[in-house]
Structures are given as structure tokens and as C-alpha cells.
Design a protein around this motif. Structure first.
Motif, short mmCIF file in Angstrom:
data_model
loop_
_atom_site.label_atom_id
_atom_site.label_comp_id
_atom_site.label_asym_id
_atom_site.label_seq_id
_atom_site.Cartn_x
_atom_site.Cartn_y
_atom_site.Cartn_z
N UNK A 197 18.17 -40.11 -10.66
CA UNK A 197 17.12 -39.74 -11.08
C UNK A 197 16.62 -38.65 -10.71
N UNK A 198 17.03 -38.69 -9.15
CA UNK A 198 16.47 -37.06 -8.59
C UNK A 198 17.77 -36.06 -8.87
N UNK A 238 10.60 -42.99 -7.80
CA UNK A 238 11.92 -42.74 -8.59
C UNK A 238 10.03 -42.55 -9.94
N UNK A 262 21.34 -50.78 -5.09
CA UNK A 262 21.14 -50.20 -6.76
C UNK A 262 19.99 -49.42 -6.82
N UNK A 263 18.96 -49.54 -5.67
CA UNK A 263 18.24 -48.72 -5.15
C UNK A 263 17.85 -47.46 -5.26
N UNK A 301 11.80 -55.13 -8.01
CA UNK A 301 13.23 -54.63 -7.97
C UNK A 301 13.11 -53.28 -7.44
N UNK A 302 14.53 -52.89 -8.08
CA UNK A 302 15.15 -50.85 -7.59
C UNK A 302 13.97 -50.50 -8.47
N UNK A 303 13.86 -49.28 -7.91
CA UNK A 303 12.73 -47.77 -8.52
C UNK A 303 11.50 -48.46 -7.33
N UNK A 358 9.44 -49.29 -14.09
CA UNK A 358 9.88 -48.77 -12.71
C UNK A 358 8.63 -48.99 -12.01
N UNK A 386 19.64 -45.65 -8.68
CA UNK A 386 18.66 -45.13 -9.27
C UNK A 386 18.08 -44.06 -8.88
N UNK A 387 17.71 -44.31 -7.36
CA UNK A 387 17.76 -42.69 -7.08
C UNK A 387 18.58 -40.78 -6.95
#
Lengths: 156, 82
Positions: free
Chosen positions: B58-59, A43, B50-51, A37-39, A30, B54-55
Motif C-alpha cells: 500500500x505505502x 493501511x 502478511x501484515x 486479520x492483516x490490515x 481493511x 500489505x503495508x
């Protein structure tokens, strides 16, 4: 957070032992692929610290502290910040007075401007990831650990 | 973006939020907040972000749940009656 060494669960320990390397490898993926990309660094750092948290929950707090001591915590959390700021300062130095802070293209990693920019972005993401990993693990340790005073006074 | 999936996810988010603030068992409330964060992550991904999703996963669902469980283990599990 098992305090006693006596109670151990084979299933939880085995699953944690198998999962932790994959979680941390995914975190590195990531961080590296954050630019396209995403991430990203934040993260990836959180996911990397989740591996430590899973280790502490599945095994015990003292073992986690031995593998990730407080001195390493302090050093890593500042090293990431220094990488981040240092890349920016290098960009200022190499742009010769134009003061292009965090414009990574000017740093001569390679001979191409765009390649330099991609590499600088990767290094900055790594710095962010290191700091976030150390800080998240540090917050969890501070929340879960008991001081000596509280150990005598209260129970649980 | 599919409207029916959005409506189902938002319905469950509201349901879980109301349940989390009405429960007296703080450990159950923490687990419900983890489920809330996961559903919010699904909503973000459904909204093509998506970002952020994802955060959130995860968080919100990972780190915050572990922090709150650690805090509950240091203090008390049941909320006091007023």
C-alpha cells in the motif's frame, strides 16, 4: 496530473470512475477488519487516500481540490487524532483512577467487557484511518500543486 | 517458505535496486522503485508476514510512487551529468 482541460482519455477516465468506489470500499473493509486479520487503520487510510490520488491523476488537480478542500483536510486530520486520544481518555475516566489508558474494555459501550474492547479497538482504527487518509492526500496535494509564484516563473 | 521462489525474488530485487540507482532517467527510476516495493511485498508475504507485506504494497508501491512522480513532475526528469 493533466494541467490542461483539453486532453482527455476516455479509457483512463472510465477505468478510474469504475475503480475508485471499489478501492475505497476495500479501504473501509481493511480498516474494519484490522483487529482480526492483516490490515488496520494505517493501511486502510493509505488505500483510501490512493483513491483520491487516482482521481487526481485520471482527471485533474483542480477537481480533486474541489472535492477534498484544504479546510476538510485540516479538520479531518485533527478529528482522527481526537478520536484516538479521546477513546484513550474515556478509558482513563471510566476505569476510575486505575489509569488504564487505551484499555478499551472499561468504556461502557455495551455490557460485556470483551465486546467493549473490540468496539474501542474499531473506533481507534477508524481514527487512525481518518488521520492517515487526510495526511497522505495532503502530502500529495502539496507535492503536486504549484504556487502562484512558480506558475509565472517556470514551465512544467 | 519455498527456497527457489525466495532466491528468484531476491535476485530480481537486487537487479532492480542496482538498475534504479544507475539510471539517468529519474521517471524510470521511480517506476523501478515501485516494482522493487512490489517484489519486497511478495517476499514479505512469502515469509508469512502478511501484515508487513500489505503495508509495503500500500505505502511503497502505491503512495510513495505517486509522491515521487509528483516530485519528478515538479522538478526535472533527467539527472545531470557530472
Amino acid at each position: 496530473m493533466k494541467e490542461e482541460q483539453g486532453e482527455r482519455d476516455v479509457i483512463i477516465e472510465t477505468v478510474a470512475r469504475v475503480m475508485i468506489p471499489f478501492i475505497q470500499l476495500f479501504a473501509l473493509y481493511v480498516i474494519i477488519h484490522g483487529a482480526g486479520g492483516p490490515g488496520g487503520g494505517f493501511q486502510g487510510g493509505v488505500v483510501f487516500a490512493s483513491g483520491f490520488i487516482l482521481y487526481i491523476i485520471a482527471f485533474n488537480l483542480a477537481g480533486g481540490r474541489k472535492r477534498f478542500p484544504e479546510s476538510a483536510n485540516t479538520i479531518l486530520s485533527s478529528v482522527g487524532l481526537y478520536i484516538y486520544a479521546g477513546i484513550g481518555l474515556l478509558a482513563i475516566l471510566f476505569s476510575f483512577g486505575a489509569a488504564q489508558y487505551l484499555n478499551y474494555g472499561f468504556i461502557p459501550f455495551t455490557s460485556h467487557f470483551e465486546e467493549n474492547r473490540a468496539l474501542g479497538m474499531d473506533f481507534v482504527e477508524m481514527g487512525i484511518g481518518i488521520t492517515v487518509m487526510a495526511i497522505i492526500a495532503s502530502i500529495f496535494f502539496d507535492l503536486a500543486e504549484k504556487d502562484e509564484k512558480q506558475k509565472e516563473g517556470e514551465d512544467g | 517458505m519455498i527456497l527457489s521462489i525466495d532466491l528468484i525474488l531476491l535476485f530480481f530485487v537486487v537487479l532492480i535496486a542496482v538498475a534504479a540507482i544507475t539510471l539517468r532517467d529519474l521517471l524510470s527510476a521511480v517506476i523501478l522503485l515501485g516494482a522493487y516495493s512490489f517484489l519486497m511485498a511478495l517476499i514479505w508475504v512469502e515469509l508469512q508476514s502478511v501484515d508487513v507485506g500489505f503495508t509495503e504494497a500500500a505505502v511503497g508501491a502505491g503512495a510513495t510512487t505517486a509522491f515521487l512522480i509528483a516530485a519528478v513532475s515538479r522538478t526535472t526528469r533527467w539527472e545531470k551529468k557530472k
